[in-house]
Design a protein around this motif. Sequence first.
Motif, PDB file in Angstrom:
ATOM      1  N   THR A 163      16.291   5.206  18.734  1.00  0.00           N
ATOM      2  CA  THR A 163      17.744   5.176  18.844  1.00  0.00           C
ATOM      3  C   THR A 163      18.178   3.765  19.206  1.00  0.00           C
ATOM      4  O   THR A 163      17.534   3.114  20.032  1.00  0.00           O
ATOM      5  CB  THR A 163      18.200   6.156  19.938  1.00  0.00           C
ATOM      6  N   HIS A 164      19.244   3.277  18.578  1.00  0.00           N
ATOM      7  CA  HIS A 164      19.714   1.922  18.854  1.00  0.00           C
ATOM      8  C   HIS A 164      21.224   1.909  19.040  1.00  0.00           C
ATOM      9  O   HIS A 164      21.936   2.731  18.463  1.00  0.00           O
ATOM     10  CB  HIS A 164      19.381   0.994  17.672  1.00  0.00           C
ATOM     11  N   HIS A 190      21.311   8.462  11.182  1.00  0.00           N
ATOM     12  CA  HIS A 190      22.340   9.345  11.750  1.00  0.00           C
ATOM     13  C   HIS A 190      23.198   8.506  12.684  1.00  0.00           C
ATOM     14  O   HIS A 190      22.681   7.849  13.582  1.00  0.00           O
ATOM     15  CB  HIS A 190      21.699  10.493  12.536  1.00  0.00           C
ATOM     16  N   TYR A 199      20.614   6.897  15.213  1.00  0.00           N
ATOM     17  CA  TYR A 199      19.312   7.564  15.349  1.00  0.00           C
ATOM     18  C   TYR A 199      18.629   7.459  13.993  1.00  0.00           C
ATOM     19  O   TYR A 199      19.191   7.869  12.971  1.00  0.00           O
ATOM     20  CB  TYR A 199      19.478   9.030  15.759  1.00  0.00           C
ATOM     21  N   PHE A 200      17.436   6.895  13.981  1.00  0.00           N
ATOM     22  CA  PHE A 200      16.709   6.724  12.725  1.00  0.00           C
ATOM     23  C   PHE A 200      15.551   7.721  12.693  1.00  0.00           C
ATOM     24  O   PHE A 200      14.606   7.627  13.501  1.00  0.00           O
ATOM     25  CB  PHE A 200      16.197   5.283  12.625  1.00  0.00           C
ATOM     26  N   GLY A 247      13.165   8.119  10.745  1.00  0.00           N
ATOM     27  CA  GLY A 247      11.863   7.600  10.326  1.00  0.00           C
ATOM     28  C   GLY A 247      10.910   7.434  11.493  1.00  0.00           C
ATOM     29  O   GLY A 247       9.854   8.064  11.539  1.00  0.00           O
ATOM     30  N   ASN A 248      11.295   6.594  12.461  1.00  0.00           N
ATOM     31  CA  ASN A 248      10.401   6.405  13.602  1.00  0.00           C
ATOM     32  C   ASN A 248      10.942   7.049  14.870  1.00  0.00           C
ATOM     33  O   ASN A 248      10.333   6.910  15.935  1.00  0.00           O
ATOM     34  CB  ASN A 248      10.134   4.909  13.825  1.00  0.00           C
ATOM     35  N   GLY A 249      12.073   7.748  14.773  1.00  0.00           N
ATOM     36  CA  GLY A 249      12.607   8.473  15.927  1.00  0.00           C
ATOM     37  C   GLY A 249      13.271   7.594  16.971  1.00  0.00           C
ATOM     38  O   GLY A 249      13.546   8.050  18.068  1.00  0.00           O
TER      39      GLY A 249
END
Lengths: 383, 104, 306
Positions: free
Chosen positions: B43-44, B23, B36-37, B39-41
Motif C-alpha cells: 500500500t502506498h 485499487h 493498494y497494488f 501484485g505484491n500486496g
Amino acid sequence: MNLLLRILQKPSISSTYDDQQWDLLIRQARSAGLLAHLYHRFINADVFDSIPQKVKHHLNSEFILSNRQHDAARWEISQIQQALEELGLPIVLLKGAAYLQTGLPSSSGRFFSDIDILVPRTILIDTEQRLERWGWYTTHHDEYDQKYYRKWMHEIPPLQHITRKSTIDVHHNILPLTARLHPDPEKLIASSVQINEEFELYVLCPEDMVLHSATHLFHDGELEHGLRDLVDLDRLLRHFGEDDEYWERLVNRSVELELSRPLYYALHYTSAILKTPVPEAILKSDKLDRPSAPMAFLMDKLLMRALMPAHHSCDDWFTGTARWLLYIRSHYLRMPIHLLIPHLFHKSFIRPYNEWKEARKMDKSQNLSKPKTESKPEIDIFE
Amino acid sequence: MRKTQAYHFNTEVWSVARVGVFHWKKWPDSDAVILYFSGNGDTHLLTYLGYLILEELRKSPKTQPELIQVLTALIKNPDEVLPFPTEMVKAHLFHLKKIGLVVS
Amino acid sequence: MTRLNQISYDNFEDAIRSSGIRLRTGPFTTNLSTKLRDVIHNLYLLYADHTVSIEPGFSDFHLKIHQPSFFRRWYHPQVNFSFDGLTPFNPLPRPQAYAIFEWGLNWCISNYSHQYLMLHSAVLEKNGHAVIFPGAPGAGKSTLCAALSLSEWRLFSDEVALIEPVSNNLVSNPRPISLKNKSIEIIKAFSGEAIIGKTIYDTSKGTIAHMQPPVESVHRSNEKAKPKIIAFPKFIPGAKKSLIPLTKGEAFIKLCENAFNYSTLGLKGFDMMSELIDQCDCYQFEYSDLNDAIDTFNSIVPQKPL
C-alpha cells in the motif's frame, strides 16, 4: 485419538462433533499445517456452514493466511519469470509453486515457504547470476555449506530476496547426486508441460509430479511435514487418477525413472492412511519395487507414526524414536556412508562449536553478562 | 555518460507491472491518493501526479516524452501556461519503479 | 461458565494446576494451566470479573506457563510459555511469569485471529462511539487508556483493536491494562479505584504492573461499537494539549503501520481500512495532563445516537 485422519477421509462426519472433539481436531490440524486445507475440504463437502462459529474463526483465519501466502508466491513467480526470461529456456516450477500456478486441487490451503524451480544443470550459474541481479542472494555464507551443496546436492544453497525475504530453491535434479536413486533430470525436463503459451514457465508432467512428491516424502525428506506431504499425494492421485489410464502410465514412468520404490510407498500409504482410491491391480503391480517383508514391516512401524500429525495427542512411546530413525534414514539414502558420517559429524559438532565460538566473541566484545540466544524471536513485540 | 542516459530515457518504454491490479482510494481533504497494488500486496500514499502517471501507463505503455505529452494535455489550464515539470515526472518514474509498480 | 470471583481461590488453584481453566476474554477462550503461585494469584485478582470454566470444552488457545527444566529452578530460574506443546519464545527470568502469560496471549491473538482486522491500539467507548488510540511504544497509550477506563469510558482493549469484517464493528476484548514504569504511580495517584496487580521488575520494558479492567467493561464485553474517532496519542511532558486533524490519507498510512495483519488481509484489508477511515475523524493528539486529555475526548465524542 487421531481425529484429523478421519476428517481427512470423510469431512462430513464432523456434523456429529461436540466441542471437545472440535477442540482437538483444530489443534491436530494446526500442528499438521492442515487447517487451511480443512477449510477447503469442509467447503467442498458442503458442511462448512454447519460448523460452530468459534471453530469457523480458526478455519477462516488460516484460509486468509494461506491466501495471502499464495498471492505473495504468485508475485515471486512473476519476478523469477521476468528475471529468467532472457535465458529463453524452460523454467520448471516444482511442488507448491507448481500446484499453485496450475490451480491443482492440491494447492488449496497449502502452505509453502519456498519457491522451488528446476533448471538444466548447464545454466545453473547463469540462473543464479540473473536472480542475483533481481535481488536474490545466497543465504549460506558458511564455506562448508557452499561446498557441500555444490558438490553433493541436487540444488544450490537457497537464495533469499534482499527486501522481500522470499526464498528460492534452484534445483538441477530432484535427488542429491549422492543419493541411492538416480532419476535423469533431462527426462523430467523433456516431459515437462508449459503452463501457458505466453511464458517459458513449465511444470512436471502429471506422472513426474507425483513421482517427485513421492520421492521427496519417502526417499529424501525428513518428514517434518509428513502428513501434509501425504495429503499432497492423495490430492494429486485423486485428481490425475480420474483418467483411468493414468495409473498404468504412472507405474511405467516410475520404472523408467528408477523411482518405483518411492512410488510403492506413496501408493501404499495414501491408500492405507487417506483411503486414496488406488486401483487394486496397480497396488499389486509387479513393476513396483516392493521392500522385502521384514523391511516393509519395519517401515510400517516407523511411517505409520511419522506420518501422523505432530501433536502430542497423536504420539505414543515410540513416535519420537520413529521420527529420529527416519531422519537418519533420509540422510543415509542421500549419500554413501563414508560421506554421511563426516557430514553428520559436521552438522552436530563442528557447526555448534563454531557458533559457540562466535557467540563467545560477541559476548566478550559487548561485555554482556546475560546469555543471549537469538534463535527464537523475543516475545515482547507489544508495548 | 549523462548523454547516453538522457537518450536512453527518451526511448525507454515504461509500463505498469505485469501482474496485479491497482485499487485507489481518495478523499476530498487532500490531493494524495492511497494505492493498494494487488501484485505484491503493498500500500502506498502517492501524489496526484503519481496517480495520473500510473493510470496513463496502465492504459498503454509509453516513453517519457509521450507520457509528458499526455499529462500536459490532462492538466492544461486555460488561464496560465506553465512548463511541465519534467524532472518531477522522472523522479516519479524512478520511485514507482523502485517500489515495483512500473517496469521499463 | 461462571465469574471467577464466584469460584473459591482453592478450587481455582486446583483446576489451573491440573487440567487447566478456560478463561473467556471477549471473543476468545483460552485454556490455561500453570503451577506457578504468583501467576495464579495475579490472575485471580486481575480477571476477577471474567467468566471462566473448569469443565472441558472448546478453547481457542492452549497455553501453559511453566519452568523449563528441573535444575534451572535454583540456578537463574526461568519461565517458559508454551502454545499447545510448542515453545515459540526464549524463556524469561522466573519473576516475569505473569508478564509472559499476558504477552503470550497477545501473541496468540495477533497470530491466529485473521478473521479480524487487528490494529495495535487501545480502544475505548462512550455514548456508543468507539475511539481508537493506535500506539507506538512510549506514546502513552496505556496510561491514557487506563485513565479513560477509570473515567466512565468503557474499555475495549489496551492492546489490540479487533474489527469485524462486513459490519466494520469493533469487538470488545477487555483484559488487564499493562502499565509501565512511571505510569504505575501516575494511575495510582489518578484514582483510588485502580486495582493493580503484582509489580514485575526488570522486564525488557522496565517495571510493569497490570490494572484490573473495570467491572462494567468486562460485563458488557459482548457489546460491539462503531468506530468514530482515531487519535494517535503522544505524551509530551509539559506540553499543552493539542488535537491536530490528520488528512484521511495520512491517517490511513499511519494506521497501516500500526496494524498487526493489514497486509495479511490483502485487498480485504484495504477495503476494511478504507471504510474505517471513511467512518472516523482522525487526529494527532498531544498531551501531558491526563485530566486535560479526558476533557478533550469527553467533548469531542458525539452524544448517544437517538
